[in-house]
Structure formats: C-alpha cells, structure tokens
Scaffold this active site. Structure first.
Site, PDB file in Angstrom:
ATOM      1  N   HIS A 134      -7.740  -5.712  -0.039  1.00 23.67           N
ATOM      2  CA  HIS A 134      -6.312  -5.033   0.048  1.00 23.67           C
ATOM      3  C   HIS A 134      -5.040  -5.720   1.439  1.00 23.67           C
ATOM      4  O   HIS A 134      -4.252  -5.577   1.098  1.00 23.67           O
ATOM      5  CB  HIS A 134      -6.860  -3.822   0.674  1.00 23.67           C
ATOM      6  CG  HIS A 134      -5.504  -2.426   0.513  1.00 23.67           C
ATOM      7  ND1 HIS A 134      -4.848  -2.332  -0.533  1.00 23.67           N
ATOM      8  CD2 HIS A 134      -4.970  -1.991   1.719  1.00 23.67           C
ATOM      9  CE1 HIS A 134      -3.859  -1.523  -0.224  1.00 23.67           C
ATOM     10  NE2 HIS A 134      -4.042  -1.248   0.949  1.00 23.67           N
ATOM     11  N   SER A 187       0.809  -1.237   0.058  1.00 18.89           N
ATOM     12  CA  SER A 187       0.026  -0.077  -0.010  1.00 18.89           C
ATOM     13  C   SER A 187       0.925   1.423   0.016  1.00 18.89           C
ATOM     14  O   SER A 187       1.660   1.449  -0.965  1.00 18.89           O
ATOM     15  CB  SER A 187      -0.978  -0.032   1.117  1.00 18.89           C
ATOM     16  OG  SER A 187      -1.889   0.978   1.147  1.00 18.89           O
ATOM     17  N   ASP A 208      -9.667  -5.399  -4.294  1.00 20.14           N
ATOM     18  CA  ASP A 208      -9.127  -4.508  -3.655  1.00 20.14           C
ATOM     19  C   ASP A 208      -9.885  -3.025  -3.660  1.00 20.14           C
ATOM     20  O   ASP A 208     -10.204  -2.369  -4.865  1.00 20.14           O
ATOM     21  CB  ASP A 208      -7.677  -3.903  -3.992  1.00 20.14           C
ATOM     22  CG  ASP A 208      -6.969  -3.150  -3.015  1.00 20.14           C
ATOM     23  OD1 ASP A 208      -7.450  -2.579  -2.476  1.00 20.14           O
ATOM     24  OD2 ASP A 208      -5.609  -3.227  -2.936  1.00 20.14           O
TER      25      ASP A 208
END
Length: 274
Positions: A253, A95, A224
C-alpha cells in the site's frame, strides 16, 4: 508557514514547490503532506508545480474536532485550489486522498482539472456488504478505531508493517521508513483520526467516479494489505469513463521501495506530460 483558512475557520497547511502546471497531492490516512515529499521534488525538478496539503486534523493543519467528513475534505481541497487560483491541475490522491480527489471531482467538477491519478485509492467503497463482497468487514475497521483509542502509538507502529509490506518475504523496508510513518501518524489529532476511519471505509464513491470526465490513471499494488485491489482499483477502472489501469505486481500500500516508488514516479511523470 503557508496556510489557507476555510469557511469554518480551519487552517490548512500546504507546501508549494516549483513552477508550471500544478500537480496537487492528497495524502492517505493517518499521514500528512510530508508523505509526498519525493514526488513534490520530482515534479518540481521536471518543470511542474507540486502542491501538497495536510488534511484537516492532520499534520500542521488545525486539529479539528468537527468537520472530519469526506465532503469537507473535498471542500477544503477546493478552497486551497481556489485560493491559489490553480487551473489545468493534475490531481493525485493516495488511499484516503484518492477518495478526497474523487469526491472533489464529484462535488466541484473538473473545470480546473486536466487529469487525475488514483494510487492505492479507497474508491469505490471499502466496506464489505452484500453488493460488495470483495470489501473489508466492518470488524476490521472497528479494530482500527479501537487501536487508535486504546494505544495509538503502538497501533501506528504495528500498522506500518502491513502498510509497507514489511511482513512479506524479501521485504527490505527500513526501520527509518516505519519510524517516519509513526511520526506522521502521531501528528493526527485523535478525534480526526477516529472520524476519518468511517470516512475512508464507508464513503460510497460510485456516483463521484461516474461523474469524472477527465483522464484518470489508476495505480494499485496487487499485494496491498490495506486497500485490497479487488474492491478498489479493479472496480474503479470499470466505472471511470477514461481510466488507464496499472497493476504493480507484489507492491504494498505504501509508496516506498526502489521498484514500486521508481515505477510510480516514472508513470506519474509520463502521465503528466502526455
């Protein structure tokens, strides 16, 4: 408690497990290095050295009011690498941590780096624009900022649902997983959490990605809900010169769940050993 001190006096906490080729993990927002514990143990158990730090403002690192900027995140990572004199590194970023890895390679080069892994990563840019119609509208990021300021405790509880795909039919995400997400998130200073939203959403990593000259494994879940794959991994894999793209069907995610996490662990080890 192991820390390094950056040039502006910020203390960066890190974990250092095992011996061998170093695998350095950069975490996502609003978490800390604990989110990588399973992977740290995995690499250490397999003859590698796992290192994970808490980004400035997060976890056990200094609760910074200033310096909460992607360039500084990358420079903090560089300071950690240089202080520990790490070489032949495998960088792994999830991320926001994927943005940190890309910016590190863009600013500091690959002299100390052998490979990189970008997992559910924010590059090349998350924000929607005329040139990036697949991106996420600014209003969504304003909503995140408002949530952090208004009632961050409840906001983080709510965010964990989409983060781990707990709102999907058949999800078996445990309450404990969501509570751990909340606990890690509550350790972020409000100023750092607020500032980081702009950094992960508006930072443009196109130039950084184009400079990367080491093999990169790009992994992303096609469900995601935080960093949509169309604006992220699919574009990143086209920009990076030596990229291998792996799409995990139905994966959210957050790195959790028997199929997602086990598949990633296997792919990470295979890539590290290749």
């Amino acid at each position: 408690m192991p820390t390094i001190t950056t040039t502006d006096g910020t203390e960066i906490f890190y974990k250092d497990w095992g011996t061998g080729q170093p695998v350095v993990f950069s975490h996502g927002w609003p978490l800390n290095g604990d989110a990588w514990d399973n992977q740290l143990k995995l690499v250490a158990d397999n003859g590698l050295r796992g290192i994970a730090h808490d980004r400035r403002g997060h976890g056990r690192s200094t609760q910074t009011y200033v310096g909460n900027h992607m360039d500084t995140y990358a420079d903090d990572l560089a300071a950690l690498i240089e202080k520990l004199d790490l070489r032949d590194i495998i960088l792994v970023g999830h991320s926001t941590g994927g943005g940190e890895v890309a910016r590190y390679l863009g600013r500091h080069g690959s002299e100390r780096v052998a490979k990189a892994v970008l997992l559910g990563a924010v590059p090349p840019i998350m924000l929607q624009s005329d040139t990036n119609p697949e991106g996420t509208p600014l209003e969504a990021f304003d909503g995140i900022r408002n949530g952090v300021l208004a009632d961050r405790s409840q906001f983080y509880k709510d965010l964990s649902v989409a983060f781990y795909g707990a709102n999907r039919e058949g999800s078996n995400i445990s309450d404990g997983t969501r509570e751990a997400f909340w606990l890690w998130s509550m350790q972020v200073g409000v100023a750092a959490a607020y500032d980081c939203v702009k950094q992960f959403s508006e930072s443009d990593f196109h130039d950084d990605l184009a400079k990367i000259d080491v093999p990169v494994l790009v992994v992303h879940g096609d469900d995601d809900q935080i960093v949509p794959i169309a604006a992220a991994a699919l574009k990143t894999a086209e920009i990076v010169k030596d990229a291998t793209l792996k799409v995990y069907e139905g994966a959210p995610h957050g790195i959790v769940g028997s199929s997602y996490e086990q598949r990633f662990n296997a792919d990470l080890l295979a890539f590290a050993k290749s």
